[in-house]
Design an enzyme around this catalytic site. Sequence first.
Site, mmCIF file in Angstrom:
data_model
loop_
_atom_site.group_PDB
_atom_site.id
_atom_site.type_symbol
_atom_site.label_atom_id
_atom_site.label_comp_id
_atom_site.label_asym_id
_atom_site.label_seq_id
_atom_site.Cartn_x
_atom_site.Cartn_y
_atom_site.Cartn_z
ATOM 1 N N LYS A 98 -14.096 9.078 -2.431
ATOM 2 C CA LYS A 98 -15.291 9.428 -1.653
ATOM 3 C C LYS A 98 -15.799 10.813 -2.043
ATOM 4 C CE LYS A 98 -13.450 6.509 1.939
ATOM 5 N NZ LYS A 98 -12.480 6.452 3.024
ATOM 6 N N THR A 128 -8.024 6.686 -1.076
ATOM 7 C CA THR A 128 -9.452 6.376 -1.270
ATOM 8 C C THR A 128 -10.322 7.564 -0.880
ATOM 9 O OG1 THR A 128 -9.425 5.310 0.904
ATOM 10 C CG2 THR A 128 -9.296 3.869 -1.010
ATOM 11 N N LYS A 187 1.770 14.662 1.818
ATOM 12 C CA LYS A 187 0.410 15.031 1.411
ATOM 13 C C LYS A 187 0.281 16.541 1.167
ATOM 14 C CE LYS A 187 -1.631 11.035 3.812
ATOM 15 N NZ LYS A 187 -2.285 10.268 2.738
ATOM 16 N N LYS A 246 -7.158 14.397 5.689
ATOM 17 C CA LYS A 246 -6.347 13.191 5.612
ATOM 18 C C LYS A 246 -5.301 13.289 6.707
ATOM 19 C CE LYS A 246 -5.590 14.326 1.319
ATOM 20 N NZ LYS A 246 -5.712 13.150 0.481
ATOM 21 N N ARG A 247 -4.502 12.226 6.923
ATOM 22 C CA ARG A 247 -3.446 12.339 7.913
ATOM 23 C C ARG A 247 -2.506 13.488 7.546
ATOM 24 N NH1 ARG A 247 -3.050 8.225 11.997
ATOM 25 N NH2 ARG A 247 -1.196 9.350 12.662
ATOM 26 N N HIS A 288 0.785 -1.233 0.000
ATOM 27 C CA HIS A 288 0.000 0.000 0.000
ATOM 28 C C HIS A 288 0.816 1.282 0.000
ATOM 29 C CE1 HIS A 288 -3.927 -1.808 0.494
ATOM 30 N NE2 HIS A 288 -3.460 -2.571 1.458
#
Length: 839
Positions: free
Chosen positions: A678, A674, A572, A566-567, A378
Amino acid sequence: MAKPLTDQDKRKQISVRGLAGVENVSDLKTNFNRHLHFTLVKDRNVATKRDYYFALANTVRDYLVGRWIRTQQHYYEKDPKRVYYLSLEFYMGRTLQNTMVNLALENACDEATYQLGLDMEELQDIEEDAGLGNGGLGRLAACFLDSMASLGLAAYGYGIRYEFGIFNQKIVEGWQVEEADDWLRYGNPWEKARPEYMRPVHYYGRVEHTDEGVKWVDTQVVLALPYDTPVPGYRNNIVNTMRLWSAKAPCDFNLKDFNVGGYIQAVLDRNLAENISRVLYPNDNFFEGKELRLKQEYFVVAATLQDIIRRFKASKFGSTEFVRLDLSTLPDKVAIQLNDTHPALAIPELMRILVDVEKLTWEKAWDIVVRTCAYTNHTVLPEALERWPVDLFQNLLPRHLELIYEINRRHMERIGKLFPGDLDRLRRMSLIEEGDVKKINMAHLHVCSVTKTCWSSSVALLLLRFKDFYEADPDKFQNKTNGITPRRWLVMCNPGLAEVIAERIGEDYIRDLDQLKNLLDFVDDDAFIRDVAKVKQENKMKFSAHLEEHYKVKINPDSMFDVQVKRIHEYKRQLLNCLHIITLYNRIKKEPTKSWTPRTVMIGGKAAPGYHTAKMIIKLITSIGDIVNNDPVVGDRLKVIYLENYRVTLAEKVIPASDLSEQISTAGTEASGTGNMKFMLNGALTIGTMDGANVEMAEEAGEENLFIFGMRVPDVKAMDEKGYDAESYYNRIPELKQAMDQISGGLFSPSQPDLFTDIVNMLMHHDRFKVFADYEAYITCQDKVSALYKNPKEWTKMVIHNIAGCGKFSSDRTITQYAREIWGMEPNLEKIPAPDDPR
């Protein structure tokens, strides 16, 4: 058309479809009152809201249990191949509403609670999130369980019943503060302890090589107590099982080692064993090599494999005797899917059972292991790779270390024959990494030991990580694009949109998300455009009310809801978002009379407690918000909100209300993602790099229907080769220089001007994720977003294109591919009889 929410009608909007199940209302009321009076409280007048929640949960659970029992009977009679999904994380969120949706009980429960003078939404809000995961990995596991049940697969999720899940995040004066998540404090109505299936797990000890074989002796034993949670499929009466293990000390734990005077200490020392399932490690995409973590990884694997083999041997319905003694048929009846490297110890543990306990030859045992196990990778970040020190293994799991050395010896022998003389390749592909500290590479252990390695991202990223292994065994690797369950992430969290879609194309799309492409027939239909826009506005109004209640901040619901949740992690790039906010702020201040597109920027997510930079990023975001939100020149044209304690339940509220989804990681760093799916399914447009699943989203919806910007993977690679010079961007781009100077000069931290020195220093001198390199393209792209938002009709048409392109991103499609291409199983969409139907 979806009815607007009015002051007169505060009841929850329930969707898809109509009055399904309303005939159950009187039964539900009777059962609710029975549970309230006999299970919980004797006098309804003293019942609390929590009592009402438990009464409703127990009532709904009654509908589950009969189906659960019948499903397990069905499996024992048919004896299908079973799949076991091993994961250290299952991020389930709340269970009540999801169960009602999948059992078609939501409308009936809403009516029953209404007739009893209760508000079902208030009762749902009492449920604690089961936060047994950090982020994407654990939530994917939860979506997969839903899809496996909905597709009629005989599937079991296996993990750890952490007493404390992912920490609760409080923001105190702009800083993250962690609080323990005591989610089991009031009990959990959805689980059932199964002490009859308790299993011993061994640690430490030593290995004896005898004439009768190898023995692992003088071990310390911890007991694994299973708790079962039902996992209902979507309206097919299938209820599968998630089994989570809890650590218990054996009764004689340490007592024999103490004299009478040490009795108290001996009892207290039981905690050492039970600590194994005490708390979830709160790291996402970061490896922490602690002994307790390795104990957790072995704990779930050892208990689960004993359970799998017990069930395999005694799987004939009604028989308590072992009916299968030949383990050579294990791969025909069992598929084990390992979710990332955390359950990698399943490989040497299964070898230990087959060779040491079942007395199979190495070759026979190895063939069984390879054909039974598969692995999904992942992440591409090197810091996420699990590399365990050999010394730790030698102490904790001495027999497993021997087995790993033997696996590596045979692996090296094979690679040496395939690539004669290539010593460098042997070094790169070894399971044992030499260095100051000798380490075991768990990803390499996986890849050389399983039938298939699944990859949730592009082949380019696969080659980045496993090029040598791919060249040795190209057939072993498969790409499996991740997915999300449309039940939770549309029907449950966005009933208005689910209803509007069902009115146009019917409701079968909930089981077959590919049918959403039929919405392209309505892309120019004014009534449909109006309905989609109206649902979004209603969701925004509802979320605005939530923000006002919880954050005491008034939001302009007509502003664009620009969301990044998100984290918190450097890759990111929440910092790129921060630079855009500051740039927008500066522009508004410079030209306050200009017609700006109003924005409410919302950022949320947890930082790993030991991740200093991530915690500083949170402080920077909240500090920018303090300045921007209190500037009268800006007014409601720009607001910055930090969404505290982001979790599944908050995601279910914010995602349906979002207009713009920020997916801005550096190209080549996000394996899939993911959250992006969404947002897309719920009618938000994506601004993003060509990274992770954004690439496939652009393929499915058309790149012209996403706001794609910035470097692509080859550009990043080229920049790595020539060197990234952040200062050149800083000196060349005036707006970037202004924003950075404001951060470093203390505009956002006036009482502590040097507060963000570390962030400035990182961005200027050692930014692995090249924020400045994408700044210009990002700002230009954001200008396009603002311009389009001023044209609601064109914006909504683009939204419809996105929703219509979501079919591929159902976890049902992902699991169907896993079943057919890896597990050798076929999904079955037939409904089994309900408990009260004749079989």
